[in-house]
Design a protein around this motif. Structure first.
Motif, short mmCIF file in Angstrom:
data_model
loop_
_atom_site.label_atom_id
_atom_site.label_comp_id
_atom_site.label_asym_id
_atom_site.label_seq_id
_atom_site.Cartn_x
_atom_site.Cartn_y
_atom_site.Cartn_z
N PRO A 44 0.81 -1.23 0.00
CA PRO A 44 0.00 0.00 0.00
C PRO A 44 0.84 1.27 0.00
O PRO A 44 0.30 2.37 -0.16
CB PRO A 44 -0.81 -0.11 1.29
CG PRO A 44 -0.73 -1.55 1.69
CD PRO A 44 0.60 -2.01 1.22
N GLY A 45 2.16 1.14 0.22
CA GLY A 45 3.03 2.31 0.15
C GLY A 45 3.17 3.08 1.44
O GLY A 45 3.56 4.25 1.42
N THR A 46 2.88 2.46 2.58
CA THR A 46 2.99 3.14 3.87
C THR A 46 4.18 2.60 4.65
O THR A 46 4.74 1.56 4.32
CB THR A 46 1.72 2.94 4.70
OG1 THR A 46 1.55 1.55 4.99
CG2 THR A 46 0.49 3.43 3.94
N ASP A 47 4.56 3.32 5.72
CA ASP A 47 5.71 2.92 6.54
C ASP A 47 5.34 1.97 7.67
O ASP A 47 6.22 1.43 8.34
CB ASP A 47 6.38 4.16 7.13
CG ASP A 47 7.00 5.04 6.05
OD1 ASP A 47 7.40 4.49 5.00
OD2 ASP A 47 7.07 6.27 6.26
N ALA A 48 4.04 1.79 7.91
CA ALA A 48 3.58 0.87 8.95
C ALA A 48 2.17 0.42 8.60
O ALA A 48 1.40 1.17 7.98
CB ALA A 48 3.61 1.53 10.33
N LEU A 49 1.82 -0.78 9.01
CA LEU A 49 0.51 -1.34 8.71
C LEU A 49 -0.01 -2.12 9.92
O LEU A 49 0.76 -2.51 10.80
CB LEU A 49 0.59 -2.29 7.51
CG LEU A 49 0.86 -1.67 6.14
CD1 LEU A 49 1.27 -2.74 5.14
CD2 LEU A 49 -0.38 -0.93 5.64
N ALA A 50 -1.31 -2.34 9.93
CA ALA A 50 -1.89 -3.28 10.89
C ALA A 50 -1.90 -4.66 10.26
O ALA A 50 -2.05 -4.81 9.05
CB ALA A 50 -3.31 -2.85 11.26
N VAL A 51 -1.72 -5.68 11.09
CA VAL A 51 -1.74 -7.06 10.62
C VAL A 51 -2.92 -7.76 11.26
O VAL A 51 -3.05 -7.79 12.49
CB VAL A 51 -0.43 -7.79 10.97
CG1 VAL A 51 -0.51 -9.26 10.53
CG2 VAL A 51 0.76 -7.11 10.30
N TYR A 52 -3.80 -8.32 10.41
CA TYR A 52 -4.95 -9.08 10.91
C TYR A 52 -4.59 -10.56 10.88
O TYR A 52 -4.43 -11.16 9.82
CB TYR A 52 -6.19 -8.83 10.05
CG TYR A 52 -7.44 -9.43 10.67
CD1 TYR A 52 -8.33 -8.63 11.37
CD2 TYR A 52 -7.70 -10.79 10.59
CE1 TYR A 52 -9.46 -9.17 11.98
CE2 TYR A 52 -8.82 -11.35 11.20
CZ TYR A 52 -9.69 -10.53 11.89
OH TYR A 52 -10.80 -11.08 12.49
N LEU A 53 -4.45 -11.14 12.07
CA LEU A 53 -4.23 -12.57 12.24
C LEU A 53 -5.46 -13.14 12.93
O LEU A 53 -5.77 -12.75 14.06
CB LEU A 53 -2.99 -12.84 13.08
CG LEU A 53 -1.64 -12.42 12.47
CD1 LEU A 53 -0.54 -12.55 13.51
CD2 LEU A 53 -1.32 -13.27 11.25
N PRO A 54 -6.20 -14.03 12.29
CA PRO A 54 -7.41 -14.57 12.92
C PRO A 54 -7.12 -15.17 14.29
O PRO A 54 -6.08 -15.78 14.51
CB PRO A 54 -7.86 -15.66 11.92
CG PRO A 54 -7.31 -15.20 10.60
CD PRO A 54 -5.99 -14.57 10.93
N LYS A 55 -8.07 -14.95 15.21
CA LYS A 55 -8.03 -15.47 16.57
C LYS A 55 -7.04 -14.73 17.47
O LYS A 55 -6.75 -15.18 18.58
CB LYS A 55 -7.77 -16.98 16.58
CG LYS A 55 -8.85 -17.74 15.82
CD LYS A 55 -8.51 -19.18 15.57
CE LYS A 55 -9.63 -19.84 14.76
NZ LYS A 55 -9.79 -19.27 13.41
N LEU A 56 -6.54 -13.59 16.99
CA LEU A 56 -5.70 -12.71 17.79
C LEU A 56 -6.23 -11.29 17.69
O LEU A 56 -6.88 -10.94 16.70
CB LEU A 56 -4.24 -12.72 17.31
CG LEU A 56 -3.35 -13.90 17.68
CD1 LEU A 56 -3.62 -15.09 16.77
CD2 LEU A 56 -1.89 -13.49 17.60
N PRO A 57 -5.93 -10.44 18.69
CA PRO A 57 -6.25 -9.02 18.53
C PRO A 57 -5.46 -8.43 17.37
O PRO A 57 -4.37 -8.91 17.02
CB PRO A 57 -5.80 -8.41 19.87
CG PRO A 57 -5.77 -9.56 20.82
CD PRO A 57 -5.38 -10.75 20.02
#
Length: 544
Positions: free
Chosen positions: A177-190
């Motif tokens: 996406p071209g950003t310096d940081a992202l959120a990571v979605y891992l199922p069954k975790l916050p």
């Protein structure tokens, strides 16, 4: 059992419902709970650990360690390490056998009904990179065969008895996406937020037969979030994507069968539609008629155009047309949103859509929350099922872990705990969502997708129910998925909690830090359906 539950919920609460990636390269930067740390600086080492948490496979706790996301050319690479330790006989009983830890994670982090929900069976489809500020979601990159471009390897110690240590690594390619940081979605975790994106060589995966081959990427989906909502007090549904908002009104409350003359009962729906239009900045408004497949193509096309014109004429009396210029169109039966093989599908296809391309004004919530007949409880109490309800196969408790705002998105953590002692490895926890929680489904989403996810659980403000963000996930089947766990139907052992993370679109009226909202699965009112597993959780406080 109680200790397991308390530990998991405590980790979520310590993190405010999310994990914030630390950026210190020193191991002491993490606090061991998956919570935010005071780390500073930028992690330039692709082998550094930037976030830690855990989840359960059956009743085995699996530790998860995330490394910085590596930018390589036009793509990003996510590397996740997994470890678990326990008795070898216990692992055998749970089918969590040494050497297959990443295989079990594949099942937990994929689409639980992929073979039936559009044919997308790729590994790790539930793992996504989320650009919250840009409202974008990156799904796993795919090769020419439609399979995920990634590698996994297990390198733990196997044993026939005694203590056994399992370990493995998962590495997956995504769009950038071209950003310096992202959120990571891992199922069954916050949700893991602020995971740094660094320029570095892609780290090798120990024990892998072959290393990651980015040249195999045929498609790397990067798609905008899609908003879907419905008004429980009126037969209106709303979708929003890329700046365009579509408000759909059921033709059955506007017209008699085969007629283009507005019915008297249409007044309330038209009044509400006019208010929806005025909630947007001035601009052009397109009214589009649609029909089911009954009658000929030609007559359906004519009827759809006449109905669009009738609605536009009625809206002209309710709007300042110098601000909102109305135009009309008709599509006949050419653009169904449901199957015309059933009466319910035909009813959904008979609709008039109002399309706006201007941004929302500041919106106030004026409607009251409708009455509800399903299971209900406050956020403090939770919602309890005893297993006797239709479609509910076992007793379980549903509790709130956290609700908070991230980049103007509501992110909700729910915790589901089966109350029985079933450890057969057969029954999952998806029973509270039997796949019919939404009155209509976006393109690329099937009932099976909703069965295996919590995508039909919405946030309720007043009478408007808004669902988690949906996004297109690409692949050969051009699937669309909710930004939730996609595999609730994997086995869950009695007494062991499971985290359900729901990420909602931005700009939901009445959803902001400090507000109280409700969460609801299933509907009442004009779009109601028979479903004993409906539930509502009230007095949900939203944190910052």
């Amino acid at each position: 059992m109680t200790a397991l539950r308390r530990r998991t919920l405590l980790a979520v609460l310590l993190a405010g419902g999310t994990m914030t990636a630390c950026t210190e390269q020193d191991d002491s930067a993490t606090d061991g709970t998956g919570g935010a740390s005071d780390g500073g600086g930028e992690a330039a080492d692709p082998g550094a650990v930037v976030a830690e948490s855990s989840f359960f496979l059956r009743h085995t706790e699996v530790a998860v360690r995330l490394h910085p996301i590596v930018r390589s050319g036009e793509h990003l690479v996510l590397t996740v390490d997994l470890t678990a330790e326990g008795d070898a006989a216990e692992f055998e009983d749970q089918y969590v056998v040494g050497g297959t830890l990443t295989g079990e994670a594949t099942s937990a982090w994929s689409d639980g009904w992929g073979s039936a929900s559009g044919g997308d069976t790729r590994d790790f489809l539930g793992v996504r990179l989320v650009d919250l500020a840009g409202d974008q979601v990156a799904s796993t990159a795919v090769d020419a065969e439609g399979e995920t471009v990634g590698v996994r390897a297990d390198n733990g110690e196997t044993a026939d008895s005694g203590t056994q240590a399992l370990a493995g690594t998962v590495q997956i390619a995504f769009a950038d996406p071209g950003t310096d940081a992202l959120a990571v979605y891992l199922p069954k975790l916050p949700l893991v937020i602020d995971v740094p994106v660094i320029e570095a060589d892609v780290p090798a995966v120990e024990g892998a037969e072959e290393q990651l081959d980015l040249s195999a990427i045929e498609e790397a989906p990067l798609e905008p979030m899609l908003l879907m909502s419905q008004d429980l007090a009126e037969p209106l549904r709303e979708t929003r994507e890329l700046g365009a908002t579509t408000v759909a009104i059921s033709s059955d409350v506007l017209f008699d069968s085969s007629s283009a003359d507005l019915d008297r009962k249409a007044k309330s729906a038209l009044d509400e539609a006019a208010q929806r239009i005025e909630s947007h900045e001035p601009g052009p408004v397109t009214v589009i008629g649609h029909t089911d497949s009954v009658d000929s193509d030609a007559s359906n096309l004519t009827l759809s155009k006449e109905r669009a014109a009738a609605v536009a004429t009625a809206l002209e009396k309710r709007l300042d047309t110098s601000d909102y210029e109305l135009s009309t169109d008709g599509k006949g039966e050419a653009e169904p949103i449901a199957s015309n093989d059933t009466e319910g599908g035909k009813a959904l296809n008979r609709r008039v859509e109002i399309v706006l391309e201007t941004p929302l004004r500041e919106e106030e919530v004026t409607r009251e929350m409708p009455e509800f007949e399903g299971r209900a409880g406050t956020a403090a109490e939770g919602v309890r099922f005893d297993g006797s309800e239709q479609w509910v196969l076992r007793p379980f408790d549903l509790q709130l872990g956290a609700a908070r705002m991230l980049e103007d998105h509501l992110v909700v953590t729910l915790e589901v705990t089966p109350r029985d002692e079933d450890r057969s490895g057969v029954t999952g926890i998806g029973q509270f969502d039997d796949g019919i929680g939404m009155p209509t489904e976006p393109d690329g989403v099937s009932t099976y997708t909703l069965l295996a996810s919590s995508g039909a659980v919405g946030v309720l403000v007043g009478s408007v129910l808004t669902y988690p963000a949906f996004h297109r996930a690409g692949g050969p089947s051009e699937t669309t998925r909710p930004l939730t766990d996609l595999s609730l139907n994997t086995a869950a052992d009695g007494g062991v909690p499971r985290i359900l993370e729901l990420v909602f679109p931005r700009d939901i009226a009445g959803v902001e830090a400090g507000a109280e909202v409700a969460l609801q699965y299933g509907t009442t009112g004009p779009l109601a359906f028979a479903n004993e597993s409906t539930w509502r959780m009230t007095e949900v406080p939203i944190g910052a």
